[in-house]
Design an enzyme around this catalytic site. Sequence first.
Site, mmCIF file in Angstrom:
data_model
loop_
_atom_site.group_PDB
_atom_site.id
_atom_site.type_symbol
_atom_site.label_atom_id
_atom_site.label_comp_id
_atom_site.label_asym_id
_atom_site.label_seq_id
_atom_site.Cartn_x
_atom_site.Cartn_y
_atom_site.Cartn_z
ATOM 1 N N SER A 1 48.731 71.968 -34.537
ATOM 2 C CA SER A 1 48.699 72.758 -35.689
ATOM 3 C C SER A 1 49.111 72.494 -37.084
ATOM 4 O O SER A 1 48.713 73.007 -37.932
ATOM 5 C CB SER A 1 49.448 74.152 -35.109
ATOM 6 O OG SER A 1 50.779 73.652 -34.604
ATOM 7 N N HIS B 1 43.514 76.064 -31.598
ATOM 8 C CA HIS B 1 42.737 75.731 -32.977
ATOM 9 C C HIS B 1 41.518 75.031 -32.507
ATOM 10 O O HIS B 1 40.933 74.694 -33.624
ATOM 11 C CB HIS B 1 43.725 74.783 -33.713
ATOM 12 C CG HIS B 1 45.184 75.348 -34.152
ATOM 13 N ND1 HIS B 1 45.222 76.535 -35.161
ATOM 14 C CD2 HIS B 1 46.353 75.167 -33.489
ATOM 15 C CE1 HIS B 1 46.643 76.922 -35.096
ATOM 16 N NE2 HIS B 1 47.117 76.232 -34.140
ATOM 17 N N LYS C 1 42.719 83.668 -33.555
ATOM 18 C CA LYS C 1 42.656 82.549 -34.713
ATOM 19 C C LYS C 1 41.058 82.837 -34.879
ATOM 20 O O LYS C 1 40.625 83.356 -35.577
ATOM 21 C CB LYS C 1 43.091 81.423 -34.365
ATOM 22 C CG LYS C 1 44.688 81.454 -34.408
ATOM 23 C CD LYS C 1 45.466 80.360 -33.738
ATOM 24 C CE LYS C 1 46.961 80.784 -34.100
ATOM 25 N NZ LYS C 1 48.015 79.815 -33.109
#
Length: 389
Positions: free
Chosen positions: A180, A208, A239
């Site tokens: 991240s 991610h 996300k």
Amino acid sequence: MIPLLHELADQLAAHDDAALRRTRRVVDTPCGPEAIVDGRAMLAFASNDYLGLAGHPALADAASEGAKRWGVGAGASHLVSGHTSIHEELEQRLAAFVQMDAALAFCTGYMANIAVMPALLSRGDAIFADRLNHASLIDGAQLARADMHRYPHGDVDSLARLLEKTPTRRRMIVTDSVFSMDGDVAPLANLLELAERFDAWLLVDDAHGFGVLGPQGRGALAEAGLRSDRLILMGTLGKAAGVAGAFVAGAATLVEWLKQKSRAYIFTTAAPPLLAHTLMAALDLIEQGDALRAQLDALRRRLHDGVRLTRWRLLPSRTAIQPIVIGDNAETMQVARQLWDEGIWAPAIRPPTVPAGTARLRISLSAGHTEAHLDRLLEALHRCEAARA
Ligand SMILES: *Cc1c(COP(=O)(O)O)cnc(C)c1O
């Protein structure tokens, strides 16, 4: 002031002295590149909304439809009475999307990560974790009470040596897929080989990668073409998916076990069914989102082609996370401040979140950004660096 509060106030003052106090910026617009922040119009490179879905009108419509169909709250935990047919549908769809046997939905990625390790490991077992793993994976490991072995970031040889000299009953290798604060991708195929060689689980946190990497955004494991019953995939839905929540996917027996044993699954109210309803629409957009991923890619290339930094360093990330390492803490804060004054929001990340001496700006790109947005960022960065030469 009571002594208990006095002690806290003293420690907060010490935080201030060390310039470590964190404050929250107040945002007054839906998540997106152009935002009103603390009352000012800003261009934001700060969110994890990589596909620009968090403020997407189709998802706002889906959410209000979901509220009309389902009301607001689930009313109870999944195993009591809060598990609705839309939760069920979402889990099946997620499993199919990531090409795993089964999936279990969680309220947040943090909860999923503190759920898995304690359900599968206990005292006397061993966890092997990349040094740069996300905090929630570290917390999950602590709850499991297993022995923790941390290996240098991405270093497969060190991990192999650690596994060799650590004979235990049960072992688990744990890694972020995309890190991240660096944006680099874990050597997943090598990690799976080691998991096979040493009869271990491999837990991959794809917070991610999900929605961004792989064919149709199916994630980092799909991109690497990896399938195995040893794989435990954790994906987050707040996300790239733009909503909220998370899931854990893997072999059907594994998922059934987690349903029976994960405290962070069992002892909490199910997420509002309207969110599951909204996530079904988000998955449509992700599946059909090749143009969004192409835009993200084009922005990343424009950034790398256009950047002219001499003292600072843009890391070679191929993901939406594009860190610029400045090094010194104070300088990094000054740069973030100067960018802010120019109307650009790029978060400064300092130790202990990143190793000492590698303070950085964490630029995150979104398909919602335009090329003009990116050019504004580049010009401001170049001005900032030149001003400090
Ligand atoms: C954000 C994040 C999480 C936590 O997910 P939430 O759904 O926000 O709780 C877990 N792991 C990584 C790597 C993350 O970046």
